[in-house]
Motif scaffolding. Structure first.
Motif, PDB file in Angstrom:
ATOM      1  N   PHE A 101       0.835  -1.209   0.000  1.00 55.97           N
ATOM      2  CA  PHE A 101       0.000   0.000   0.000  1.00 55.97           C
ATOM      3  C   PHE A 101       0.867   1.255   0.000  1.00 55.97           C
ATOM      4  N   ALA A 102       1.890   1.266   0.846  1.00 57.42           N
ATOM      5  CA  ALA A 102       2.762   2.437   0.949  1.00 57.42           C
ATOM      6  C   ALA A 102       3.477   2.714  -0.372  1.00 57.42           C
ATOM      7  N   ILE A 157      11.183  -2.230   7.629  1.00 57.12           N
ATOM      8  CA  ILE A 157      11.058  -1.744   6.256  1.00 57.12           C
ATOM      9  C   ILE A 157       9.637  -1.250   5.956  1.00 57.12           C
ATOM     10  N   THR A 158       8.653  -1.870   6.574  1.00 55.44           N
ATOM     11  CA  THR A 158       7.267  -1.426   6.386  1.00 55.44           C
ATOM     12  C   THR A 158       7.060  -0.042   6.990  1.00 55.44           C
ATOM     13  N   MET A 159       7.653   0.189   8.159  1.00 54.21           N
ATOM     14  CA  MET A 159       7.550   1.500   8.806  1.00 54.21           C
ATOM     15  C   MET A 159       8.207   2.581   7.957  1.00 54.21           C
ATOM     16  N   ILE A 160       9.330   2.235   7.330  1.00 55.26           N
ATOM     17  CA  ILE A 160      10.021   3.208   6.461  1.00 55.26           C
ATOM     18  C   ILE A 160       9.125   3.590   5.285  1.00 55.26           C
ATOM     19  N   ALA A 161       8.531   2.570   4.640  1.00 58.47           N
ATOM     20  CA  ALA A 161       7.667   2.828   3.488  1.00 58.47           C
ATOM     21  C   ALA A 161       6.438   3.638   3.889  1.00 58.47           C
ATOM     22  N   LEU A 162       5.810   3.270   5.002  1.00 59.62           N
ATOM     23  CA  LEU A 162       4.622   3.996   5.460  1.00 59.62           C
ATOM     24  C   LEU A 162       4.969   5.435   5.848  1.00 59.62           C
ATOM     25  N   SER A 163       6.123   5.625   6.467  1.00 56.54           N
ATOM     26  CA  SER A 163       6.549   6.985   6.844  1.00 56.54           C
ATOM     27  C   SER A 163       6.717   7.846   5.601  1.00 56.54           C
TER      28      SER A 163
END
Length: 433
Positions: free
Chosen positions: A60-61, A249-255
């Motif tokens: 999604f990100a 890595i998910t947090m990086i993309a969402l950020s």
């Protein structure tokens, strides 16, 4: 009874996903809901155990990041500039398209890349009076090879990266990127020789038309152009550095996605951005995780693991090579996403049978599934997307015609991957015993 039910639902759903008689997201969700209604598992189990929300959030990100960046016209600018750099030479353009697609697939993801480039390439080839088929085939094949190189390049890699905590973005750069580059160079050389006679010399009038095209007109010069490109680059750098900065890595993309949404709020409504998100793909993944979860719940995955161990005798080399070729061949017959979703828990199960180092198996699965996706038009999501976009422009790719190119390239890729895996992983492993 529940075992037969779970297997039957999975097979029937798989059939409809392959044939695409019904939207595949609808099929996958319907199959998952049927397993819930028949109490194969509970809703709480599905939500907390089987649906990989990290993978969903990461996809999604990336869709949000690329969707906003696409609105700035930067991707159209790159494609037209490429055509001008090669001066409209059809053979150089073929190589350039392949390289650009591979790079885009590695850095963005292959589905997003083909969605961006196919319409532009069809326009360029029509203007230059070139056959579209060679370029579309090149886009499909190089998108899957390029996607093999990184964690975010191909959905199977994303799934593996999320399932195995110690396999990071940098791990893929270290392990799959080198062999992907080798295979890309060999494949592009092969495609050049296969298509060189089909590509016609460009006419002088068409060269003039190309020169008159102003790629800068496609750029929407506003703060959002610089913000979106900068944030996209920073996000990719974050992927590479995430083991150092200790951020998921998910947090990086969402950020990155949320930051870009905030930056774009005045120029681009959030509602418009969300309309560009490939919701069908996201819900397909959710349904897919539910279907595979049903097989896990009734013990089918455990049985498959035991069967593979029985065939290979638990030998690491035999298991890795069997996994490479099985995933490579089957991914050409069916979409590689459901296959990898089913195989991840199988490999995880091997640990309980005494295999301490599973990394060679993960790289075998990643290489086999991603490279094998080139085998047919339904072998990977990117292939299906290209075929659909082409048909919408009256440039239909015939299934059988594609096989003549896809199958030999997959076999060649798997042979090269076999040599790579054997000498890089299996020989050192055997020497350490």
């Amino acid at each position: 009874m529940t075992t037969i039910l779970a297997i039957s639902v999975f097979i029937i759903s798989y059939y409809f996903i392959m044939t695409e008689k019904i939207n595949r997201a609808t099929v996958a969700l319907a199959g998952g809901m049927l397993l819930l209604l028949t109490q194969v598992y509970t809703w709480e189990t599905v939500i907390t155990k089987y649906i990989d929300w990290h993978t969903i959030a990461l996809l999604f990100a990336m869709m949000v990041l690329v969707g906003i960046t696409k609105n700035t016209g930067v991707f159209s600018f790159i494609a037209i500039r490429l055509a001008k750099v090669v001066k409209g030479d059809p053979k150089k353009l073929l190589i350039g398209v392949g390289l650009l697609t591979a790079i885009g697939s590695a850095l963005l993801d292959n589905v997003t890349t083909v969605l961006l480039f196919v319409p532009i390439i069809i326009t360029l080839t029509t203007m230059l009076k070139q056959p579209t088929f060679p370029y579309l085939i090149t886009i499909i094949i190089t998108s899957n090879i390029g996607g093999t190189a990184t964690l975010i390049g191909d959905p199977p890699n994303i799934m593996i990266g999320q399932a195995v905590p110690h396999i990071t973005f940098a791990s893929f750069l270290q392990h799959t990127a080198p062999i992907s580059i080798v295979i890309l160079v060999i494949t592009l050389t092969l495609l050049y020789y296969l298509f060189r006679k089909q590509l016609k010399p460009i006419e002088i009038d068409d060269i003039k038309k190309l020169k008159l095209m102003n790629e800068r007109e496609h750029l929407k010069k506003s703060p959002l152009l610089y913000q979106s490109v900068s944030i996209l680059i920073l996000t990719i750098i974050g992927f590479i550095l995430h083991p150092i900065i200790h951020m998921d890595i998910t947090m990086i993309a969402l950020s990155g996605a949320i930051l870009l949404l905030l930056c774009s709020d005045k120029e681009l409504l959030t509602e418009k951005v969300f309309e560009q998100v490939e919701w069908i793909t996201l819900f397909f993944f959710i349904g897919l995780f539910m279907l595979v979860g049903g097989l896990q719940e009734v013990g089918v995955i455990d049985e498959i693991a035991r069967s593979i161990m029985w065939v290979t005798g638990g030998d690491m080399s035999n298991t890795a090579l069997l996994l490479l070729w099985t995933s490579g061949v089957l991914s050409g017959v069916v979409d590689n996403i459901p296959f990898v979703a089913a195989m991840i828990p199988v490999i995880q199960e091997f640990e309980s049978y005494g295999m301490a180092n599973l990394d060679p198996l993960w790289w075998s699965l990643a290489l086999g599934a991603c490279l094998g996706g080139n085998g047919s038009l339904i072998g990977a999501t990117a292939n299906v997307v290209v075929a659909g976009l082409a048909e919408a422009q009256n440039k239909k790719i015939e299934f059988v015609k594609y096989l003549k190119y896809g199958i030999p390239i997959v076999l060649l890729s798997l042979v090269i991957a076999t040599i790579y895996i054997y000498f890089r992983y299996l020989v050192p492993f055997e020497q350490s015993l």
